[in-house]
Design an enzyme around this catalytic site. Sequence first.
Site, PDB file in Angstrom:
ATOM      1  N   ASP A  57       1.347  -7.694   2.375  1.00 24.54           N
ATOM      2  CA  ASP A  57       1.809  -6.447   1.822  1.00 24.54           C
ATOM      3  C   ASP A  57       2.757  -5.663   1.854  1.00 24.54           C
ATOM      4  O   ASP A  57       3.347  -5.147   2.153  1.00 24.54           O
ATOM      5  CB  ASP A  57       0.628  -5.395   3.550  1.00 24.54           C
ATOM      6  CG  ASP A  57       0.428  -4.417   2.769  1.00 24.54           C
ATOM      7  OD1 ASP A  57       0.823  -3.962   1.958  1.00 24.54           O
ATOM      8  OD2 ASP A  57      -0.274  -3.429   3.327  1.00 24.54           O
ATOM      9  N   HIS A  70       0.858  -1.639  -0.117  1.00 20.20           N
ATOM     10  CA  HIS A  70      -0.378   0.319  -0.001  1.00 20.20           C
ATOM     11  C   HIS A  70       0.978   1.388   0.254  1.00 20.20           C
ATOM     12  O   HIS A  70       0.355   2.480  -0.365  1.00 20.20           O
ATOM     13  CB  HIS A  70      -0.987  -0.081   1.048  1.00 20.20           C
ATOM     14  CG  HIS A  70      -0.171   0.088   2.940  1.00 20.20           C
ATOM     15  ND1 HIS A  70      -0.185  -0.409   3.227  1.00 20.20           N
ATOM     16  CD2 HIS A  70      -0.664   1.555   3.224  1.00 20.20           C
ATOM     17  CE1 HIS A  70       0.180   0.482   4.498  1.00 20.20           C
ATOM     18  NE2 HIS A  70      -0.477   1.439   3.998  1.00 20.20           N
ATOM     19  N   SER A 113       3.772   2.290   8.495  1.00 18.64           N
ATOM     20  CA  SER A 113       3.715   1.354   7.054  1.00 18.64           C
ATOM     21  C   SER A 113       4.899   0.928   6.899  1.00 18.64           C
ATOM     22  O   SER A 113       5.347   2.287   6.344  1.00 18.64           O
ATOM     23  CB  SER A 113       2.497   1.245   6.623  1.00 18.64           C
ATOM     24  OG  SER A 113       1.526   1.249   7.060  1.00 18.64           O
TER      25      SER A 113
HETATM   26  N1  ARG Z   1      -4.924   0.760   8.102  1.00 17.92           N
HETATM   27  C1  ARG Z   1      -3.444   0.497   7.540  1.00 17.92           C
HETATM   28  C2  ARG Z   1      -2.994   2.385   7.205  1.00 17.92           C
HETATM   29  O1  ARG Z   1      -3.683   2.969   7.765  1.00 17.92           O
HETATM   30  C3  ARG Z   1      -3.699  -0.285   5.843  1.00 17.92           C
HETATM   31  C4  ARG Z   1      -3.994   0.752   4.567  1.00 17.92           C
HETATM   32  C5  ARG Z   1      -4.421   0.230   2.583  1.00 17.92           C
HETATM   33  N2  ARG Z   1      -5.192  -1.246   2.509  1.00 17.92           N
HETATM   34  C6  ARG Z   1      -7.021  -0.602   2.571  1.00 17.92           C
HETATM   35  N3  ARG Z   1      -7.050  -2.095   2.501  1.00 17.92           N
HETATM   36  N4  ARG Z   1      -6.788   0.105   2.632  1.00 17.92           N
HETATM   37  O2  ARG Z   1      -2.158   2.465   6.122  1.00 17.92           O
HETATM   38  N1  ASP Z   2      -1.456   1.644   7.991  1.00 20.13           N
HETATM   39  C1  ASP Z   2      -1.075   2.998   8.839  1.00 20.13           C
HETATM   40  C2  ASP Z   2       0.317   2.991   7.215  1.00 20.13           C
HETATM   41  O1  ASP Z   2      -0.362   3.027   6.447  1.00 20.13           O
HETATM   42  C3  ASP Z   2      -0.087   1.760   9.575  1.00 20.13           C
HETATM   43  C4  ASP Z   2      -1.084   2.434  11.109  1.00 20.13           C
HETATM   44  O2  ASP Z   2      -1.521   3.784  11.337  1.00 20.13           O
HETATM   45  O3  ASP Z   2      -1.312   1.176  11.907  1.00 20.13           O
HETATM   46  O4  ASP Z   2       1.042   3.407   8.176  1.00 20.13           O
END
Ligand code: ARG
Ligand code: ASP
Length: 690
Positions: free
Chosen positions: A221, A84, A625
Amino acid sequence: MKRIILTILLGAALASQARADGGMWLPSLISQRIKDMRSQGCRLSAEDIYSINQASLKDAVMLFGGGCTGEMISDEGLLITNHHCGYRYIQMHSSVEHDYLRDGFWAMNRSSELPNPGLSVMFLERMEDVTDKVLAGVTVSMTESQRDSVVKAASSSLAEAASREGKGFKAEVEPLYYGNIYYLFVYREYRDVRLVGAPASSIGKFGGDTDNWMWPRHTGDFSIFRIYADKDNNPAEYSEDNVPYVPKRSLRISRKGVSEGDFTFVYGFPGTTREYLHSAGVSYVAEMSDPVKIDLRTRRLSIMKKYMDQSQAVRIQYSSKSASVANSWKKWQGEVLGLEKNHVADSKKAFERDFASWAKGGRYDGVLERLETIYSKLNPLELARDIYLETANVIELTTFAYNAGVLAVKKDSAALVKLADAFYKDWVPAIDREVFSAMMTEYDRLMADEFKCPFYKEKMNEYGSAEKWGEAIFDGSVFADRAKLEAALAQGDGFKSDPAYLFATGFSSWYYKDIVPERKKLTLELDLAYRDYMKAQMDYRPKYPFFPDANLTLRVTYGKVAGYSPADGVTYKPVSTLKGVMEKDNPDIFDYNIPQVLRDVYASGDYARVPVCFLATNHTTGGNSGSPVMDAHGNLVGLNFDRVWEGTMSDLAYDPEICRNISLDIRYVLFILEKVAGADHLIAEMKFAD
Ligand code: ARG
Ligand code: ASP
């Protein structure tokens, strides 16, 4: 006997005081935490983690693309981060003929690696406490805004001097602990970073938004890039003559992995936390801001979903838009639940009561009242701003009209064409119209009368309903039709009386006049009050290890592999496996439809127990991330990529019971590289610990 018990109790109290729950520590001060880390199983020295004299683990870690973390996994420039985090670049190289998002991409030799203009990575060269230098010109009689200018001037001259130290150097002075301390961060930036490979989204984004922020998780990921440098290993703009960058340090990979209870630590660039907030700040988030934003986004997402479900083309056009709307939307829901369930505002209030009796008559007497007074004025303003940003400001057509208008005035036609291309490619007018009506109706319901924008009132009087007003805008605006827009632009400022353009400027002129100046003034007052309150909290609890709130500077956090209990009667194990991927696999559900090759590989061997993801108690946030997750010896065991929903309140209050970071097990990366990508040449570059 009594004395012994008392001593033991006191000792325990002090020890628990010195034990922080969570924490994002400054690498240069890691010597202050190393004893605690070692007591939890770490086998490294502080010098192994951060050293100014020799290469240390910090030299393998980088800020990737300005908002994620990445790490070196070979001595030939190879870096790994999340899928991502690389998403934008993978998408940039994708077309109908080469859909790398859908199918994945693997460069089988160096000449097939793909350059990414605009992508850069930054390694931290060093960090240094510069508080004395920054505050040298500050006097007690200064107002807050005078102090601010002195601090800014001193900071930028320090940063500028440091950025002249070498090729590609960039430096910044950042406040820590609300401006009680200032640090200089000196980075080296590399700008020739090429895409080496990424798995198909059905692996790299497996589970999609359904599993996002959740456990059990089975997402692969990751994506892989390579940094190139000039012949002397210095940063250079993209050139065919560049060669793979030789890092000061790359990470060794562990094939052994970690299991429940094992020590792990994470090195990375966490973006924002607010752990020392006053209860009024917590209540604002839990009771006002988050619920309103969640509600507005629920409506917006359901409109998008309705159209996305009806058409494959629309699903593609809106998948990235709806994913980013959904990401925070889902996080906020977990945050509200966590803040409420843990009574965070109440425990802050209890702390404030004790603090107040300690502070009485001393130099910090009154600081809580100051904060309360500021919050009582600031919160309504913040709410008005939140509502504006989530309603009038999310209409795609009017936002485009505004931005295009700005470029037209500047006569920047190249940028305008680019903006228009991007807008028309993924714009579905029917969605935007429906969002307009829904958001303007909500605006009416949610916005306090005293804050309602005069332009809004005038137009609603004129048209009688949000639908009618929407029709006038969407049917009447030249921005809704590319040919008409081009004709209008050819005429000069023909767009200035356009209803979409007028909508955007009507709201923004209200915003810049009625909200921004007052908010700026109050925020400055708040900063000052927090600077005192932060210092006061540190004086009040002299033994407590306060870490500075995250601000996208390099930090170390540590913890253990551990599951958790999301609800009564339920416990989660900390490890997921390939068996779980297969259990979720379903060709009829977009988020769970794995590539056929993975099914075939699975059927061809005994792979049920291949580890995929694991949970640990490391305190992380957005920006972490892609961060390396390392074992007791500093070997790479995983890539951080998310947190569990029940624990997302960790940005305001970390609770070791339920806050967990989610990591991708590095062994799943190796499995995909070997069995699915056939990228043995990349594995051959890596160094293994065992
Ligand atoms: N929750 C994670 C973050 O805040 C991963 C986001 C990317 N993945 C998704 N399915 N949108 O960045
Ligand atoms: N998914 C988040 C990021 O892209 C990490 C988190 O918020 O725990 O940095």
